[in-house]
Write a protein that holds these residues in place. Sequence first.
Motif, short mmCIF file in Angstrom:
data_model
loop_
_atom_site.label_atom_id
_atom_site.label_comp_id
_atom_site.label_asym_id
_atom_site.label_seq_id
_atom_site.Cartn_x
_atom_site.Cartn_y
_atom_site.Cartn_z
N LEU A 147 74.46 39.36 15.51
CA LEU A 147 74.62 40.66 14.86
C LEU A 147 76.07 41.11 14.95
N THR A 148 76.54 41.80 13.90
CA THR A 148 77.91 42.30 13.88
C THR A 148 77.92 43.73 13.34
N THR A 149 78.95 44.47 13.74
CA THR A 149 79.18 45.80 13.18
C THR A 149 80.66 46.12 13.25
N ALA A 150 81.12 46.94 12.34
CA ALA A 150 82.52 47.35 12.32
C ALA A 150 82.60 48.79 11.81
N TYR A 151 83.56 49.53 12.36
CA TYR A 151 83.77 50.92 11.95
C TYR A 151 85.26 51.14 11.70
N LYS A 152 85.58 51.66 10.53
CA LYS A 152 86.96 51.94 10.18
C LYS A 152 87.30 53.35 10.61
N TRP A 156 78.26 50.97 4.54
CA TRP A 156 77.84 52.36 4.42
C TRP A 156 78.98 53.25 4.91
N GLN A 157 79.60 53.95 3.97
CA GLN A 157 80.76 54.78 4.27
C GLN A 157 81.81 53.94 5.01
N ASP A 158 82.18 54.31 6.23
CA ASP A 158 83.20 53.55 6.96
C ASP A 158 82.61 52.49 7.88
#
Length: 253
Positions: free
Chosen positions: A203-208, A170-172
Amino acid sequence: SYLANVGAHSGHLSYRDDHNSSFGNNQTGGIGYGYSFNENWRITASYGSAFKAPTFNDLYYPFFSNPNLSPEKSDNVEAGLRYHDADTTLSATLFDNRIRNLIAFDLSTFTIENVNKARIKGLSLAGSQRWGNFTVQASADIQSPRDEATDHLLARRANRNGKLNLSYDWQDWRFGAEILSTSSRYNDLANTAHLDGYTLFNLTTAYKINSDWSIQARANNVFDKEYVLAKEGNIPYNTPGANLFVNIRYQPE
């Protein structure tokens, strides 16, 4: 080593010679062939041999080493079928690995031993599918890792392992959840000490942040599952409970 691609055909050859001051010269190598039926489907087959010398600790570390160990030698045959397009990948691989003098640590006796003839054969399945912003990835290994002399399972090797991953972009941002699962095993070569199977949820998450920088977080074993990978006698070795990792990554375009 030599690799070649000629039209729809591909192949490789390799050769290696190890000289070990304790175990002499050992030659290994491999050969493989692949054929692409079209831009989506590909079939492969390969054979390879391997050599592994015991480590210094295997031979001489106080209290659990074995100076009489022989080196491991193995032959592996694989055959695979793969499909891929812009949104889908699928693969199936049959494998048969025959190992002579497998170096195995038996925690029930606290010694390192050679398994004269071990065989690990099975099927690996993997696939991924993208639907818009969602991506699903799954893999499973169904195998029989056994001592051919006793027909016992090799120590701490499961018959079945699987992984399922669902991610959403979702988006970045990218959000993900994964399930890891393995079947029961035995802690010892004699198959008397049973280890239960287990399932972990992560669980994982990443933000550019921009084109060069990103931040990532990973929460492992979020339900704080208690599981055992190895025991010494009846005492299990500790395994991680719920844990969190956060990292910042710099990768210039």
